[in-house]
Design a protein around this motif. Structure first.
Motif, PDB file in Angstrom:
ATOM      1  N   ILE A 172       9.515  12.874   1.982  1.00  0.00           N
ATOM      2  CA  ILE A 172       9.040  14.050   2.713  1.00  0.00           C
ATOM      3  C   ILE A 172       9.730  15.259   2.093  1.00  0.00           C
ATOM      4  N   GLU A 173       8.960  16.030   1.356  1.00  0.00           N
ATOM      5  CA  GLU A 173       9.478  17.111   0.525  1.00  0.00           C
ATOM      6  C   GLU A 173       8.922  18.462   0.977  1.00  0.00           C
ATOM      7  N   LEU A 174       9.799  19.450   1.045  1.00  0.00           N
ATOM      8  CA  LEU A 174       9.404  20.805   1.442  1.00  0.00           C
ATOM      9  C   LEU A 174       9.273  21.711   0.224  1.00  0.00           C
ATOM     10  N   LEU A 175       8.195  22.479   0.176  1.00  0.00           N
ATOM     11  CA  LEU A 175       8.055  23.584  -0.777  1.00  0.00           C
ATOM     12  C   LEU A 175       7.821  24.840   0.042  1.00  0.00           C
ATOM     13  N   ASP A 176       8.634  25.883  -0.175  1.00  0.00           N
ATOM     14  CA  ASP A 176       8.349  27.131   0.527  1.00  0.00           C
ATOM     15  C   ASP A 176       7.177  27.838  -0.154  1.00  0.00           C
ATOM     16  N   ALA A 177       6.748  28.951   0.405  1.00  0.00           N
ATOM     17  CA  ALA A 177       5.545  29.617  -0.108  1.00  0.00           C
ATOM     18  C   ALA A 177       5.698  30.015  -1.568  1.00  0.00           C
ATOM     19  N   ALA A 178       6.885  30.501  -1.941  1.00  0.00           N
ATOM     20  CA  ALA A 178       7.112  30.910  -3.329  1.00  0.00           C
ATOM     21  C   ALA A 178       6.992  29.724  -4.277  1.00  0.00           C
ATOM     22  N   ALA A 220       0.850  -1.198   0.000  1.00  0.00           N
ATOM     23  CA  ALA A 220       0.000   0.000   0.000  1.00  0.00           C
ATOM     24  C   ALA A 220       0.877   1.237   0.000  1.00  0.00           C
ATOM     25  N   VAL A 221       0.380   2.280  -0.665  1.00  0.00           N
ATOM     26  CA  VAL A 221       1.079   3.562  -0.735  1.00  0.00           C
ATOM     27  C   VAL A 221       0.063   4.666  -0.508  1.00  0.00           C
ATOM     28  N   SER A 222       0.427   5.620   0.326  1.00  0.00           N
ATOM     29  CA  SER A 222      -0.429   6.800   0.468  1.00  0.00           C
ATOM     30  C   SER A 222       0.446   8.039   0.383  1.00  0.00           C
ATOM     31  N   ALA A 223      -0.105   9.100  -0.141  1.00  0.00           N
ATOM     32  CA  ALA A 223       0.609  10.374  -0.252  1.00  0.00           C
ATOM     33  C   ALA A 223      -0.260  11.461   0.356  1.00  0.00           C
ATOM     34  N   GLY A 224       0.368  12.530   0.763  1.00  0.00           N
ATOM     35  CA  GLY A 224      -0.408  13.600   1.370  1.00  0.00           C
ATOM     36  C   GLY A 224       0.290  14.941   1.307  1.00  0.00           C
ATOM     37  N   VAL A 225      -0.478  15.964   1.661  1.00  0.00           N
ATOM     38  CA  VAL A 225       0.000  17.348   1.666  1.00  0.00           C
ATOM     39  C   VAL A 225      -0.344  17.953   3.016  1.00  0.00           C
ATOM     40  N   CYS A 226       0.649  18.657   3.600  1.00  0.00           N
ATOM     41  CA  CYS A 226       0.408  19.265   4.905  1.00  0.00           C
ATOM     42  C   CYS A 226       0.985  20.672   4.932  1.00  0.00           C
ATOM     43  N   PRO A 227       0.150  21.706   5.078  1.00  0.00           N
ATOM     44  CA  PRO A 227       0.637  23.074   5.150  1.00  0.00           C
ATOM     45  C   PRO A 227       1.135  23.413   6.560  1.00  0.00           C
ATOM     46  N   PHE A 228       2.035  24.406   6.641  1.00  0.00           N
ATOM     47  CA  PHE A 228       2.576  24.867   7.911  1.00  0.00           C
ATOM     48  C   PHE A 228       2.615  26.392   7.933  1.00  0.00           C
ATOM     49  N   SER A 270       0.046  10.359  -8.302  1.00  0.00           N
ATOM     50  CA  SER A 270       0.837  10.670  -9.493  1.00  0.00           C
ATOM     51  C   SER A 270       0.790  12.150  -9.805  1.00  0.00           C
ATOM     52  N   ARG A 271      -0.392  12.750  -9.666  1.00  0.00           N
ATOM     53  CA  ARG A 271      -0.530  14.190  -9.947  1.00  0.00           C
ATOM     54  C   ARG A 271       0.301  15.005  -8.969  1.00  0.00           C
ATOM     55  N   LEU A 272       0.282  14.600  -7.709  1.00  0.00           N
ATOM     56  CA  LEU A 272       1.037  15.318  -6.691  1.00  0.00           C
ATOM     57  C   LEU A 272       2.531  15.257  -6.973  1.00  0.00           C
ATOM     58  N   TRP A 273       3.050  14.055  -7.245  1.00  0.00           N
ATOM     59  CA  TRP A 273       4.495  13.925  -7.439  1.00  0.00           C
ATOM     60  C   TRP A 273       4.944  14.460  -8.789  1.00  0.00           C
ATOM     61  N   GLN A 274       4.063  14.450  -9.780  1.00  0.00           N
ATOM     62  CA  GLN A 274       4.431  15.093 -11.038  1.00  0.00           C
ATOM     63  C   GLN A 274       4.597  16.591 -10.824  1.00  0.00           C
ATOM     64  N   LEU A 330       4.573  20.556   3.177  1.00  0.00           N
ATOM     65  CA  LEU A 330       5.269  19.279   3.017  1.00  0.00           C
ATOM     66  C   LEU A 330       4.438  18.347   2.158  1.00  0.00           C
ATOM     67  N   PHE A 331       5.100  17.713   1.167  1.00  0.00           N
ATOM     68  CA  PHE A 331       4.532  16.603   0.419  1.00  0.00           C
ATOM     69  C   PHE A 331       5.117  15.325   1.032  1.00  0.00           C
ATOM     70  N   LEU A 332       4.274  14.327   1.308  1.00  0.00           N
ATOM     71  CA  LEU A 332       4.739  13.107   1.955  1.00  0.00           C
ATOM     72  C   LEU A 332       4.224  11.867   1.250  1.00  0.00           C
ATOM     73  N   GLU A 333       4.924  10.749   1.470  1.00  0.00           N
ATOM     74  CA  GLU A 333       4.446   9.463   0.976  1.00  0.00           C
ATOM     75  C   GLU A 333       4.860   8.382   1.966  1.00  0.00           C
ATOM     76  N   PHE A 334       3.947   7.424   2.175  1.00  0.00           N
ATOM     77  CA  PHE A 334       4.187   6.314   3.094  1.00  0.00           C
ATOM     78  C   PHE A 334       4.017   4.995   2.346  1.00  0.00           C
ATOM     79  N   HIS A 335       4.895   4.027   2.634  1.00  0.00           N
ATOM     80  CA  HIS A 335       4.847   2.700   2.015  1.00  0.00           C
ATOM     81  C   HIS A 335       4.694   1.636   3.094  1.00  0.00           C
ATOM     82  N   GLY A 336       3.978   0.560   2.782  1.00  0.00           N
ATOM     83  CA  GLY A 336       3.842  -0.546   3.733  1.00  0.00           C
ATOM     84  C   GLY A 336       2.570  -1.320   3.501  1.00  0.00           C
TER      85      GLY A 336
END
Length: 470
Positions: A260-266, A229-237, A325-329, A285-291
């Protein structure tokens, strides 16, 4: 530093005409000298100016590469290995002319040993092609630098990418190599065994050598089973520091996050516009979990708790393949998204890596520096392993902007080194970061590198004027 290659072009050190005459006998139509082909085999993605080779060879086997290298060695003609041309520090430029050796025709998957979780491939195989081949076997190759790079190029530049926080970098994936040395001799390193203590680790020496010690013609790779299983997510800070501190706690707590990937506001603003997303314009942060399904759900829930402790959220996650796929693209298109913020400007992608405990400090100080410099320079990073990228946008020919950007990069590198980090986490040295190598490693270590270069390439024909300042 300027909007040109940092190593000036020089005269050919050997007999180019004689080499080309012999090469035509060996390669026939697989030797190209047309301007368009030569231009394609030079750096043009970033501000480092293109320096095309005099000819391009398209071999299809280790034996043919060995013959080409022997001819060039006999005539003292430089050789510049070329994969997909996605490197960012001028690796594929030909500052002294010579021959670009393309691996485009060396694209065979030689063998897959599913029961041993390994594969043997030629260097021109791309990571997407390899994963497409492995899909039905329930296996995958996890190293993902974003671009559809070749395995040979990834090996030569010690690539990593978004999955490195869980699966390691290419150095952890390469078990063995076939390399054509500058003499034309063929060397085998490593093997299919998962560990060995037999002699010097020549495999690790060649991984990251950027074509300066030999031409990689075959790679034995470690593979992994596809996660159930794989899940991905987005979390603002609310701030970059909060996002970084959540990342640090995630890693230190042992949560097995895959990405676990960081995008700044710009960068979020740029990604929204380019990839048609509707994220809140705030550090994210863009994240993905495997298991297993249960473990993925547990990991995502635990991360949500960590994020909330640092003021982050809501954490939105999804398991549908198309959503992931859309998120990671969108993440992989970050360079082009950033470039669109300033039409007419060229991106100057640069990266550093620091110990994860200093990540928040380094990113925060860098943002302050960007603001003070007046640069448009979004930040994106593989923050799970302390690696982040800045993408200053500079108009070609603008001398003041060029100098401001050069000063910013120098301060960025100094900052990373001061915090115990490195001048480059994954882009490599090439032409662009040669000036920082001694500050990072010291005189003795750099002299040791020069000694290795002289021993394996006494005529200095293998990708000369890269990594080490002559």
């Amino acid at each position: 530093m300027a909007l040109a290659a940092t190593t000036p072009s020089g005269p050919h050190r050997g007999d180019l005409a004689g080499a080309l005459e012999e090469l035509r006998e060996v390669l026939g139509d697989c030797l190209a000298t047309g301007a368009a082909v030569r231009s394609h085999h030079a750096s043009s993605v970033t501000w480092i100016g293109a320096q095309p080779p005099d000819a391009v060879a398209f071999p299809d086997s280790t034996e043919e590469v060995a013959r080409i290298v022997s001819i060039c060695a006999g005539h003292h003609v430089p050789i510049i290995p070329f994969g997909a041309g996605t490197s960012l520090e001028g690796h594929v430029n030909a500052p002294r002319g010579g021959l670009s050796l393309s691996t485009a025709r060396m694209d065979q998957i030689v063998a897959v040993h599913a029961e041993d979780l390994d594969a043997v491939v030629q260097p021109g195989v791309t990571r997407n092609a390899l994963n497409a081949h492995l899909r039905d076997l329930g296996l995958f190759f996890p190293i993902d630098p974003g671009a559809d790079a070749t395995i040979g190029g990834m090996t030569a530049t010690r690539a990593s990418g978004t999955n490195a926080v869980r699966y390691g970098t290419i150095k952890d994936a390469v078990l063995g190599l076939t390399v054509v040395l500058a003499s034309g001799e063929v060397m085998k390193t490593g093997g299919r065994a998962r560990k060995s203590s037999a002699g010097y680790d020549l495999t690790r020496l060649m991984v990251g050598s950027e074509g300066t010690l030999g031409v990689i013609t075959e790679i034995t790779l470690r593979l992994h089973g596809q996660p159930e299983a794989v899940s991905a997510g987005v979390c603002p800070f609310p701030t970059v520091r909060a996002a970084c501190e959540a990342t640090i706690e995630t890693i230190q707590s042992g949560l097995p996050v895959a990405r676990i990937e960081l995008l700044d506001a710009a960068m979020v603003e740029a990604t929204n516009a380019y990839s048609k997303l509707s994220l809140a314009v705030t550090p994210t942060l863009f994240l993905e979990f495997h298991g297993t399904p249960a473990s993925v759900e547990e990991q995502a829930a635990r991360f949500g708790e960590i994020a909330a402790e640092h003021g982050g959220g809501p954490f939105d996650w999804a398991t549908r393949t198309e959503d992931r796929s859309r998120l990671w693209q969108a993440r992989h298109d970050a360079t082009w998204a950033a470039a669109a913020l300033r039409p007419g400007a060229k991106p100057v992608p640069t990266d550093v890596c620091v110990p994860i405990s200093r990540l928040a400090d380094c990113v925060e100080e860098t943002l302050t520096d960007i603001a003070a410099s007046g640069l448009v320079a979004p930040i994106v990073g593989h923050v799970g392993d302390g690696n982040f990228h800045c993408l200053p946008l500079v108009r070609p020919g603008e001398a003041v902007e060029t100098e401001v950007c050069a000063g910013f990069i120098e301060r960025l590198v100094d900052r990373a080194l001061r915090m115990g980090g490195t001048s480059t986490g994954e882009h490599g040295i090439g032409q662009g970061k040669m000036a920082y190598l001694e500050a990072e490693h010291g005189v003795v270590a750099v002299e040791a590198m020069r000694a290795l270069k002289r021993a394996l390439d006494p005529k200095n024909i293998m990708n000369p004027a890269k990594i080490l300042i002559p």
